[in-house]
Write a protein that holds these residues in place. Structure first.
Motif, PDB file in Angstrom:
ATOM      1  N   GLY A   1     -24.225  -9.715  -7.332  1.00 44.04           N
ATOM      2  CA  GLY A   1     -23.249  -9.944  -7.113  1.00 44.04           C
ATOM      3  C   GLY A   1     -22.876  -9.316  -8.792  1.00 44.04           C
ATOM      4  O   GLY A   1     -21.781  -8.400  -8.855  1.00 44.04           O
ATOM      5  N   ILE A   2     -23.868  -9.088  -9.470  1.00 46.68           N
ATOM      6  CA  ILE A   2     -22.945  -8.761 -10.593  1.00 46.68           C
ATOM      7  C   ILE A   2     -22.838  -7.315 -10.682  1.00 46.68           C
ATOM      8  O   ILE A   2     -22.062  -6.643 -11.665  1.00 46.68           O
ATOM      9  N   TYR A   3     -23.362  -6.027  -9.744  1.00 48.26           N
ATOM     10  CA  TYR A   3     -23.199  -5.603  -9.532  1.00 48.26           C
ATOM     11  C   TYR A   3     -21.841  -4.897  -8.676  1.00 48.26           C
ATOM     12  O   TYR A   3     -21.069  -4.037  -8.479  1.00 48.26           O
ATOM     13  N   ALA A   4     -22.409  -5.540  -7.641  1.00 43.46           N
ATOM     14  CA  ALA A   4     -21.280  -5.412  -6.278  1.00 43.46           C
ATOM     15  C   ALA A   4     -19.858  -5.782  -6.383  1.00 43.46           C
ATOM     16  O   ALA A   4     -18.659  -5.030  -6.388  1.00 43.46           O
ATOM     17  N   TYR A   5     -20.200  -7.113  -7.440  1.00 44.96           N
ATOM     18  CA  TYR A   5     -18.066  -7.147  -7.423  1.00 44.96           C
ATOM     19  C   TYR A   5     -17.811  -6.062  -8.987  1.00 44.96           C
ATOM     20  O   TYR A   5     -16.729  -6.222  -8.303  1.00 44.96           O
ATOM     21  N   ALA A   6     -18.151  -5.678  -9.835  1.00 45.31           N
ATOM     22  CA  ALA A   6     -17.920  -4.240 -10.169  1.00 45.31           C
ATOM     23  C   ALA A   6     -17.423  -3.316  -9.719  1.00 45.31           C
ATOM     24  O   ALA A   6     -16.217  -2.811  -9.430  1.00 45.31           O
ATOM     25  N   LYS A   7     -18.077  -3.081  -8.671  1.00 47.45           N
ATOM     26  CA  LYS A   7     -17.731  -1.987  -7.033  1.00 47.45           C
ATOM     27  C   LYS A   7     -16.765  -1.964  -6.766  1.00 47.45           C
ATOM     28  O   LYS A   7     -15.987  -1.638  -6.142  1.00 47.45           O
ATOM     29  N   ALA A   8     -17.343  -3.570  -6.224  1.00 53.99           N
ATOM     30  CA  ALA A   8     -15.309  -4.198  -5.363  1.00 53.99           C
ATOM     31  C   ALA A   8     -14.166  -4.391  -6.102  1.00 53.99           C
ATOM     32  O   ALA A   8     -12.882  -3.582  -5.120  1.00 53.99           O
ATOM     33  N   GLY A   9     -14.534  -4.368  -7.331  1.00 55.79           N
ATOM     34  CA  GLY A   9     -13.018  -4.459  -7.947  1.00 55.79           C
ATOM     35  C   GLY A   9     -12.940  -4.181  -8.974  1.00 55.79           C
ATOM     36  O   GLY A   9     -11.420  -3.023  -9.052  1.00 55.79           O
ATOM     37  N   PHE A  10     -13.582  -1.954  -8.847  1.00 57.82           N
ATOM     38  CA  PHE A  10     -13.151  -1.687  -9.960  1.00 57.82           C
ATOM     39  C   PHE A  10     -14.047   0.329  -9.371  1.00 57.82           C
ATOM     40  O   PHE A  10     -13.780   0.773 -10.426  1.00 57.82           O
ATOM     41  N   GLY A  11     -13.829   0.249  -8.463  1.00 59.72           N
ATOM     42  CA  GLY A  11     -14.587   1.585  -8.283  1.00 59.72           C
ATOM     43  C   GLY A  11     -16.088   1.464  -8.166  1.00 59.72           C
ATOM     44  O   GLY A  11     -17.174   1.241  -8.521  1.00 59.72           O
ATOM     45  N   ASN A  12     -16.598   2.940  -8.022  1.00 67.15           N
ATOM     46  CA  ASN A  12     -17.850   3.816  -7.572  1.00 67.15           C
ATOM     47  C   ASN A  12     -18.073   3.514  -9.141  1.00 67.15           C
ATOM     48  O   ASN A  12     -19.987   3.340  -9.349  1.00 67.15           O
ATOM     49  N   TYR A  13     -17.561   4.550 -10.002  1.00 63.15           N
ATOM     50  CA  TYR A  13     -18.206   4.318 -11.480  1.00 63.15           C
ATOM     51  C   TYR A  13     -18.663   3.636 -11.837  1.00 63.15           C
ATOM     52  O   TYR A  13     -19.772   3.462 -12.449  1.00 63.15           O
ATOM     53  N   LEU A  14     -17.684   2.783 -11.934  1.00 62.02           N
ATOM     54  CA  LEU A  14     -17.776   1.339 -12.962  1.00 62.02           C
ATOM     55  C   LEU A  14     -18.923   0.467 -11.987  1.00 62.02           C
ATOM     56  O   LEU A  14     -19.454  -0.461 -13.093  1.00 62.02           O
ATOM     57  N   GLY A  15     -18.862   0.297 -10.876  1.00 62.54           N
ATOM     58  CA  GLY A  15     -20.068  -0.310 -10.555  1.00 62.54           C
ATOM     59  C   GLY A  15     -20.793   0.505 -10.539  1.00 62.54           C
ATOM     60  O   GLY A  15     -21.948  -0.798 -10.708  1.00 62.54           O
ATOM     61  N   PHE A  16     -21.110   1.500 -10.843  1.00 60.63           N
ATOM     62  CA  PHE A  16     -22.969   2.556 -11.487  1.00 60.63           C
ATOM     63  C   PHE A  16     -22.935   1.818 -12.146  1.00 60.63           C
ATOM     64  O   PHE A  16     -24.329   1.362 -12.710  1.00 60.63           O
ATOM     65  N   LEU A  17     -22.030   2.056 -13.696  1.00 59.81           N
ATOM     66  CA  LEU A  17     -22.065   1.513 -14.859  1.00 59.81           C
ATOM     67  C   LEU A  17     -22.897  -0.072 -15.294  1.00 59.81           C
ATOM     68  O   LEU A  17     -23.156   0.121 -15.763  1.00 59.81           O
ATOM     69  N   SER A  18     -22.113  -0.784 -14.131  1.00 53.27           N
ATOM     70  CA  SER A  18     -22.619  -2.244 -13.796  1.00 53.27           C
ATOM     71  C   SER A  18     -23.751  -2.451 -14.072  1.00 53.27           C
ATOM     72  O   SER A  18     -24.515  -3.092 -14.339  1.00 53.27           O
ATOM     73  N   ALA A  19     -24.601  -1.579 -12.883  1.00 49.81           N
ATOM     74  CA  ALA A  19     -25.541  -1.206 -12.350  1.00 49.81           C
ATOM     75  C   ALA A  19     -26.322  -1.189 -12.794  1.00 49.81           C
ATOM     76  O   ALA A  19     -27.536  -1.522 -13.362  1.00 49.81           O
ATOM     77  N   LEU A  20     -26.096  -0.010 -14.396  1.00 48.98           N
ATOM     78  CA  LEU A  20     -27.066   0.466 -15.168  1.00 48.98           C
ATOM     79  C   LEU A  20     -27.001  -0.599 -16.095  1.00 48.98           C
ATOM     80  O   LEU A  20     -28.027  -0.460 -16.577  1.00 48.98           O
ATOM     81  N   GLY A  21     -25.801  -1.146 -16.259  1.00 48.53           N
ATOM     82  CA  GLY A  21     -26.321  -1.843 -17.240  1.00 48.53           C
ATOM     83  C   GLY A  21     -27.283  -2.866 -17.721  1.00 48.53           C
ATOM     84  O   GLY A  21     -28.148  -3.580 -18.136  1.00 48.53           O
ATOM     85  N   TYR A  22     -26.918  -3.385 -16.047  1.00 52.00           N
ATOM     86  CA  TYR A  22     -27.715  -5.083 -16.379  1.00 52.00           C
ATOM     87  C   TYR A  22     -29.319  -4.290 -15.900  1.00 52.00           C
ATOM     88  O   TYR A  22     -30.236  -5.283 -16.832  1.00 52.00           O
ATOM     89  N   TRP A  23     -29.671  -3.353 -15.092  1.00 55.51           N
ATOM     90  CA  TRP A  23     -31.057  -2.897 -15.099  1.00 55.51           C
ATOM     91  C   TRP A  23     -31.403  -2.138 -16.195  1.00 55.51           C
ATOM     92  O   TRP A  23     -32.618  -3.072 -17.275  1.00 55.51           O
ATOM     93  N   SER A  24     -30.500  -1.540 -17.556  1.00 59.69           N
ATOM     94  CA  SER A  24     -31.261  -1.107 -18.852  1.00 59.69           C
ATOM     95  C   SER A  24     -31.583  -2.712 -19.435  1.00 59.69           C
ATOM     96  O   SER A  24     -32.222  -2.691 -20.300  1.00 59.69           O
ATOM     97  N   ALA A  25     -30.526  -3.365 -19.105  1.00 54.04           N
ATOM     98  CA  ALA A  25     -30.764  -5.066 -19.777  1.00 54.04           C
ATOM     99  C   ALA A  25     -32.294  -5.733 -19.797  1.00 54.04           C
ATOM    100  O   ALA A  25     -32.572  -5.914 -20.651  1.00 54.04           O
ATOM    101  N   ALA A  26     -32.123  -5.327 -18.344  1.00 59.91           N
ATOM    102  CA  ALA A  26     -33.220  -6.270 -17.902  1.00 59.91           C
ATOM    103  C   ALA A  26     -35.113  -5.738 -18.255  1.00 59.91           C
ATOM    104  O   ALA A  26     -35.340  -6.153 -18.776  1.00 59.91           O
TER     105      ALA A  26
END
Length: 476
Positions: A74-99
């Protein structure tokens, strides 16, 4: 995908993922982290703000798991579904980096804890500490390659094991609690004013974010849930239980030591607090509890980091090679990339004077954008009425919840300050190469016009951060 259908998690396993992710290094450093910034009054305000804000975010995760059950991780997929591919990518990248940065902090804290007994480990950033950390890193890597379900089962066991020392710490500190010391600490300083307290509270915000990171653990593993509704239940129950532990550890410590003494403790500072109550064995007891806790949290975060890359790749937001699974159904390429980057950061901690604090602050900074985008997606759905056609009565309440979560996450970004946003950009900017790779593989246009502007902002921020670090304007 066969592995997802064969390996199903109960609500208790999902809740263990939440608790196991949240209860790691952070809770053991709370007395020092809060003592450095504020007293009990400011701490209570900070936890009230963080508790309400994160509770609203937990409700948003719960709502989205019901309204969008088809969206995995969800934390990645919600960003992509709501705001497009690049923000979805940044959400995934940000979450992965935080992890992965969280995993670096765990290694540093493990070695810093061992440094209490073996000086060769220092504060967790000596050559010996890095070598031993690297050996542990690749040992756990090998374990996870054997299967996600097996690793999750171990995580559930370790989660229960690490809660016990924290409960015992609370019991002993209640016994040693002094009302006089607590009263002397109450205002956090001689300046009793609204401005002073507000400044103190702001100084704790990144700490509260760090200890709450992991609230989305069940959401990230939603594809493994037996029932998608279990995701929201596990998130809520796990959050409330951990919140109680965090508040008790923080507030009770103010009744044992004066604030300057708390601020001067080395981490894990819970060890110093318990030692003041029961003697030297208290420090050893907490240290053993921390080692168990951090080992379990590390296992959770390796799983979460690999999972977010895998799901983003499967949904064509990350390069295809990250969607590869081995014969045990483990996203092996995502795991290799994650641990290779963790290894790189471990080596870099040799050159950071305050390695644990830096990793903590960067972890908190990188998670802010993903959290903000989740809250924004919940807000967007409630505002537009999408998915509420059969349940219009729930729309007003869920709109209010999402609005509070959105304001809270926006406040966190403000509280982080320009330095941490620039440091985040230093990862978001160069990391966009993975997005380029994914779009090129698909033969698609890389950015929309709006996304081009976003990338330029990230790239300029990254350049400013790198220049600031190189010239000493930004101290890390």
């Amino acid at each position: 995908m066969n592995s997802a259908t064969q390996q199903k998690f109960s609500v208790w396993t999902l809740m263990a993922m939440v608790v196991g992710s949240m209860v790691g290094a952070g809770i053991f450093s709370l007395p020092q982290a809060f003592g450095r910034e504020t007293g009990p009054f400011g701490a209570l305000i900070a936890w009230a703000i963080a508790g309400v804000g994160m509770l609203m975010l937990a409700f948003v995760f719960q709502t989205l798991s019901r309204r969008k059950p088809d969206l995995d991780a969800g934390i990645y997929a919600y960003a992509k579904a709501g705001f497009g591919n690049y923000l979805g990518f940044l959400s995934a990248l940000g979450y992965w980096s935080a992890a992965l940065l969280g995993n670096v902090s765990y290694f540093v804290l493990i070695k810093s804890t061992l440094g209490l007994f073996f000086p060769v480990f220092g504060d967790g950033n000596t050559i010996t500490a890095i070598v031993i950390s690297s050996m542990l890193l690749w040992t756990v890597h090998s374990l996870i390659l054997r299967g996600v379900k097996e690793a999750a089962a171990i995580n559930t066991i370790v989660t229960f094991a690490k809660i016990i020392p924290i409960f015992l710490f609370i019991v002993f500190v209640i016994y040693g609690f002094s009302a006089d010391i607590f009263a002397a600490n109450f205002w956090g300083g001689e300046d009793v004013s609204l401005r002073s307290v507000a400044s103190q509270v702001r100084g704790t915000m990144l700490v509260t974010v760090f200890v709450f990171v992991g609230i989305e653990g069940a959401s990230v593993y939603s594809r493994y849930a037996r029932n998608r509704r279990d995701v929201g239940v596990a998130t809520l129950l796990g959050f409330l239980g951990v919140l109680c532990l965090l508040v008790l550890v923080t507030i009770l410590s103010y009744g044992v030591m004066l604030r300057p003494d708390l601020a001067a403790l080395r981490n894990p500072s819970m060890a110093g607090v318990l030692e003041a109550v029961v003697g030297p064995w208290g420090a050893k007891f907490v240290s053993v509890g921390l080692l168990i806790s951090v080992a379990g949290a590390y296992l959770s975060w390796v799983l979460l980091a690999a999972e977010i890359l895998f799901t983003a790749s499967r949904n064509e937001t990350m390069p295809r090679f990250l969607a590869h699974e081995n014969k045990n159904g483990v996203p092996s390429n995502a795991l290799w990339l994650t641990n290779a980057v963790v290894q790189t950061f471990l080596i870099l901690t040799l050159f950071a004077q305050y390695a644990f604090r830096l990793a903590l602050e960067l972890t908190s900074s990188m998670i802010l954008i993903p959290y903000f985008l989740v809250a924004a997606y919940g807000f967007k759905l409630a505002w537009s009425g999408e998915s509420y056609e059969k349940d219009p009565a729930a729309r007003r309440g869920e709109f209010a919840v999402a609005a509070i979560a959105l304001v809270y996450t926006a406040f966190l970004i403000y509280a982080a300050g320009a330095k941490h946003l620039l440091l985040s950009a230093a990862i978001y900017g160069p990391g966009t190469i993975l997005f380029f790779m994914a779009r090129m593989e698909q033969g698609r246009r890389v950015f929309t016009p709006v996304e081009t502007v976003m990338f330029v902002v990230a790239a300029v921020g990254a350049a400013a951060a790198i220049y600031g670090i190189a010239t000493g304007l930004i101290v890390v």
